[in-house]
Design a protein around this motif. Structure first.
Motif, mmCIF file in Angstrom:
data_model
loop_
_atom_site.group_PDB
_atom_site.id
_atom_site.type_symbol
_atom_site.label_atom_id
_atom_site.label_comp_id
_atom_site.label_asym_id
_atom_site.label_seq_id
_atom_site.Cartn_x
_atom_site.Cartn_y
_atom_site.Cartn_z
ATOM 1 N N PRO A 1 -0.159 -15.288 6.432
ATOM 2 C CA PRO A 1 -0.797 -15.395 7.749
ATOM 3 C C PRO A 1 -2.188 -16.012 7.603
ATOM 4 N N LEU A 2 -2.586 -16.741 8.616
ATOM 5 C CA LEU A 2 -3.908 -17.355 8.613
ATOM 6 C C LEU A 2 -4.960 -16.296 8.878
ATOM 7 N N SER A 3 -6.067 -16.410 8.196
ATOM 8 C CA SER A 3 -7.157 -15.477 8.462
ATOM 9 C C SER A 3 -7.794 -15.844 9.798
ATOM 10 N N MET B 1 -7.488 -23.570 10.503
ATOM 11 C CA MET B 1 -6.213 -24.075 11.019
ATOM 12 C C MET B 1 -6.091 -24.015 12.533
ATOM 13 N N PRO B 2 -6.460 -22.931 13.197
ATOM 14 C CA PRO B 2 -6.327 -22.930 14.658
ATOM 15 C C PRO B 2 -7.108 -24.075 15.327
ATOM 16 N N ASP B 3 -8.301 -24.336 14.838
ATOM 17 C CA ASP B 3 -9.087 -25.440 15.401
ATOM 18 C C ASP B 3 -8.416 -26.779 15.126
ATOM 19 N N LEU B 4 -7.924 -26.940 13.915
ATOM 20 C CA LEU B 4 -7.245 -28.186 13.572
ATOM 21 C C LEU B 4 -5.988 -28.367 14.412
ATOM 22 N N ARG B 5 -5.225 -27.289 14.578
ATOM 23 C CA ARG B 5 -4.008 -27.371 15.398
ATOM 24 C C ARG B 5 -4.347 -27.703 16.847
ATOM 25 N N ALA B 6 -5.426 -27.163 17.355
ATOM 26 C CA ALA B 6 -5.853 -27.482 18.726
ATOM 27 C C ALA B 6 -6.196 -28.962 18.845
ATOM 28 N N ARG B 7 -6.855 -29.504 17.832
ATOM 29 C CA ARG B 7 -7.190 -30.926 17.840
ATOM 30 C C ARG B 7 -5.933 -31.778 17.782
ATOM 31 N N ILE B 8 -4.962 -31.362 16.962
ATOM 32 C CA ILE B 8 -3.694 -32.093 16.878
ATOM 33 C C ILE B 8 -2.969 -32.033 18.214
ATOM 34 N N ASP B 9 -2.922 -30.852 18.838
ATOM 35 C CA ASP B 9 -2.273 -30.720 20.148
ATOM 36 C C ASP B 9 -2.946 -31.602 21.193
#
Length: 105
Positions: free
Chosen positions: A7-9, A14-22
């Motif tokens: 699980p991600l801490s 990652m959440p920020d990166l995933r938001a940017r990708i989305d």
């Protein structure tokens, strides 16, 4: 547990990166919708000028253009060309349906 299953801490990037990708995906979809509308316009012009949906010289011109752009932007030109050829095939089929209404495909 493998690395990919951990699980991600909460403070992970990652959440920020995933938001940017989305967000980028949303922009890409909007751009593809805009390209779809331009293809519809191209089909109307081709119909009026009695041109075929597929013009091989233009397909190759677009492929060369995206390869050059990929290199300029540090992207893999083979991957970009492959994606564009799939996209061009789709859009040519879209034009062909508009140029040949009533023909079963």
């Amino acid at each position: 547990m493998t690395q990919s299953e951990k699980p991600l801490s909460p403070d992970s990037a990652m959440p920020d990166l995933r938001a940017r990708i989305d967000a980028l995906d949303a922009r890409l979809v909007a751009l593809l919708a805009e390209r779809t509308a331009l293809i519809d316009e191209a089909a109307r012009i081709k119909s009026r000028e009695d041109l075929p949906a597929r013009i091989d010289s233009r397909v190759e011109e677009v492929a060369a253009n995206v390869r050059r752009l990929a290199l300029e932007h540090g992207a893999d030109p083979d991957m970009i060309e492959t994606v564009w050829r799939v996209m061009m095939d789709h859009f040519i089929a879209q034009e062909d349906r508009q140029l040949s209404p009533g023909v079963q495909r």
